[in-house]
Write a protein that holds these residues in place. Structure first.
Motif, PDB file in Angstrom:
ATOM      1  N   GLY A   1       0.783  -1.224   0.000  1.00 21.38           N
ATOM      2  CA  GLY A   1       0.000   0.000   0.000  1.00 21.38           C
ATOM      3  C   GLY A   1       0.820   1.281   0.000  1.00 21.38           C
ATOM      4  O   GLY A   1       0.269   2.358   0.180  1.00 21.38           O
ATOM      5  N   ARG A   2       2.108   1.170  -0.208  1.00 19.74           N
ATOM      6  CA  ARG A   2       2.976   2.353  -0.224  1.00 19.74           C
ATOM      7  C   ARG A   2       3.531   2.563  -1.628  1.00 19.74           C
ATOM      8  O   ARG A   2       3.724   1.613  -2.368  1.00 19.74           O
ATOM      9  CB  ARG A   2       4.164   2.180   0.727  1.00 19.74           C
ATOM     10  N   ALA A   3       3.785   3.798  -1.949  1.00 23.68           N
ATOM     11  CA  ALA A   3       4.415   4.130  -3.230  1.00 23.68           C
ATOM     12  C   ALA A   3       5.844   4.601  -2.963  1.00 23.68           C
ATOM     13  O   ALA A   3       6.090   5.332  -1.998  1.00 23.68           O
ATOM     14  CB  ALA A   3       3.634   5.228  -3.936  1.00 23.68           C
ATOM     15  N   PHE A   4       6.762   4.174  -3.806  1.00 22.62           N
ATOM     16  CA  PHE A   4       8.163   4.555  -3.661  1.00 22.62           C
ATOM     17  C   PHE A   4       8.643   5.200  -4.953  1.00 22.62           C
ATOM     18  O   PHE A   4       8.261   4.779  -6.042  1.00 22.62           O
ATOM     19  CB  PHE A   4       9.024   3.328  -3.348  1.00 22.62           C
ATOM     20  N   ALA A   5       9.473   6.213  -4.816  1.00 21.12           N
ATOM     21  CA  ALA A   5      10.021   6.900  -5.984  1.00 21.12           C
ATOM     22  C   ALA A   5      10.784   5.913  -6.850  1.00 21.12           C
ATOM     23  O   ALA A   5      11.589   5.123  -6.346  1.00 21.12           O
ATOM     24  CB  ALA A   5      10.942   8.036  -5.539  1.00 21.12           C
ATOM     25  N   GLN A   6      10.496   5.941  -8.138  1.00 18.56           N
ATOM     26  CA  GLN A   6      11.202   5.089  -9.083  1.00 18.56           C
ATOM     27  C   GLN A   6      12.482   5.811  -9.495  1.00 18.56           C
ATOM     28  O   GLN A   6      12.447   6.755 -10.276  1.00 18.56           O
ATOM     29  CB  GLN A   6      10.325   4.811 -10.310  1.00 18.56           C
ATOM     30  N   MET A   7      13.598   5.377  -8.924  1.00 16.87           N
ATOM     31  CA  MET A   7      14.866   6.028  -9.219  1.00 16.87           C
ATOM     32  C   MET A   7      15.982   5.011  -9.083  1.00 16.87           C
ATOM     33  O   MET A   7      15.980   4.191  -8.171  1.00 16.87           O
ATOM     34  CB  MET A   7      15.110   7.193  -8.270  1.00 16.87           C
ATOM     35  N   ILE A   8      16.875   5.047 -10.019  1.00 20.27           N
ATOM     36  CA  ILE A   8      18.017   4.151  -9.965  1.00 20.27           C
ATOM     37  C   ILE A   8      19.069   4.784  -9.078  1.00 20.27           C
ATOM     38  O   ILE A   8      19.406   5.957  -9.228  1.00 20.27           O
ATOM     39  CB  ILE A   8      18.561   3.867 -11.372  1.00 20.27           C
ATOM     40  N   SER A   9      19.546   3.996  -8.108  1.00 23.72           N
ATOM     41  CA  SER A   9      20.588   4.494  -7.216  1.00 23.72           C
ATOM     42  C   SER A   9      21.520   3.345  -6.875  1.00 23.72           C
ATOM     43  O   SER A   9      21.233   2.177  -7.157  1.00 23.72           O
ATOM     44  CB  SER A   9      19.969   5.076  -5.935  1.00 23.72           C
ATOM     45  N   SER A  10      22.636   3.675  -6.260  1.00 22.12           N
ATOM     46  CA  SER A  10      23.576   2.636  -5.866  1.00 22.12           C
ATOM     47  C   SER A  10      24.255   3.020  -4.556  1.00 22.12           C
ATOM     48  O   SER A  10      24.295   4.197  -4.179  1.00 22.12           O
ATOM     49  CB  SER A  10      24.623   2.395  -6.957  1.00 22.12           C
ATOM     50  N   GLU A  11      24.732   2.005  -3.879  1.00 24.81           N
ATOM     51  CA  GLU A  11      25.509   2.185  -2.657  1.00 24.81           C
ATOM     52  C   GLU A  11      26.724   1.277  -2.774  1.00 24.81           C
ATOM     53  O   GLU A  11      26.610   0.143  -3.221  1.00 24.81           O
ATOM     54  CB  GLU A  11      24.710   1.789  -1.418  1.00 24.81           C
TER      55      GLU A  11
END
Length: 114
Positions: free
Chosen positions: A59-69
Motif C-alpha cells: 500500500g505504499r508508493a516509492f520513488a522510481q529512481m536508480i541508485s547505488s551504494e
C-alpha cells in the motif's frame, strides 16, 4: 557477493509499534556495489506460522529512481522500517535487501505482548 544480514526488532512501550533495523555487512575482501531500482531498498515482512500478516511495502508508493551504494570490506548499511499498531502474538520477522542481482536476508523471532 559476500553480504551478511542481521535483523533487530524493538517493540515500543505500549506495543503501539515495532521498529525494524536490518544491517547488511560486506564480509568479503572486495567492495560491493548495490544497485537499486526504487527508493525501497529493503523489504520487511512479518509472518505468523508462515502466513504473512504485515509487509512494509504494501500500500505504499516509492520513488522510481536508480541508485547505488558501495560497501567497502567490513562496511555496513542499515535499513529501517516500522510496523504500527501490531497485534499481540509470536511472529517471524524477515528483512530482504532489494538490490538487483544481490541476495541478502535475515530473520528473527518477534514477540508482541498484550
Amino acid at each position: 557477493m559476500a553480504l551478511e544480514g542481521t535483523l533487530e526488532t524493538d517493540v515500543s512501550t505500549g506495543n503501539d509499534a515495532v521498529a525494524f533495523e536490518f544491517t547488511v555487512t560486506n564480509t568479503g575482501s572486495t567492495p560491493q556495489e548495490l544497485q537499486f531500482t526504487d527508493a525501497a531498498k529493503a523489504e520487511f515482512v512479518v509472518e505468523d506460522e508462515g502466513r504473512e500478516v504485515w509487509r512494509f511495502t504494501e500500500g505504499r508508493a516509492f520513488a522510481q529512481m536508480i541508485s547505488s551504494e558501495r560497501l567497502a570490506p567490513d562496511e555496513t548499511a542499515t535499513y529501517e522500517a516500522e510496523w504500527n499498531d501490531p497485534s499481540s502474538g509470536e511472529y517471524t520477522a524477515l528483512a530482504e535487501l532489494q538490490a538487483r542481482e544481490t541476495t541478502c536476508e535475515a530473520r528473527t523471532a518477534l514477540t508482541v505482548s498484550d
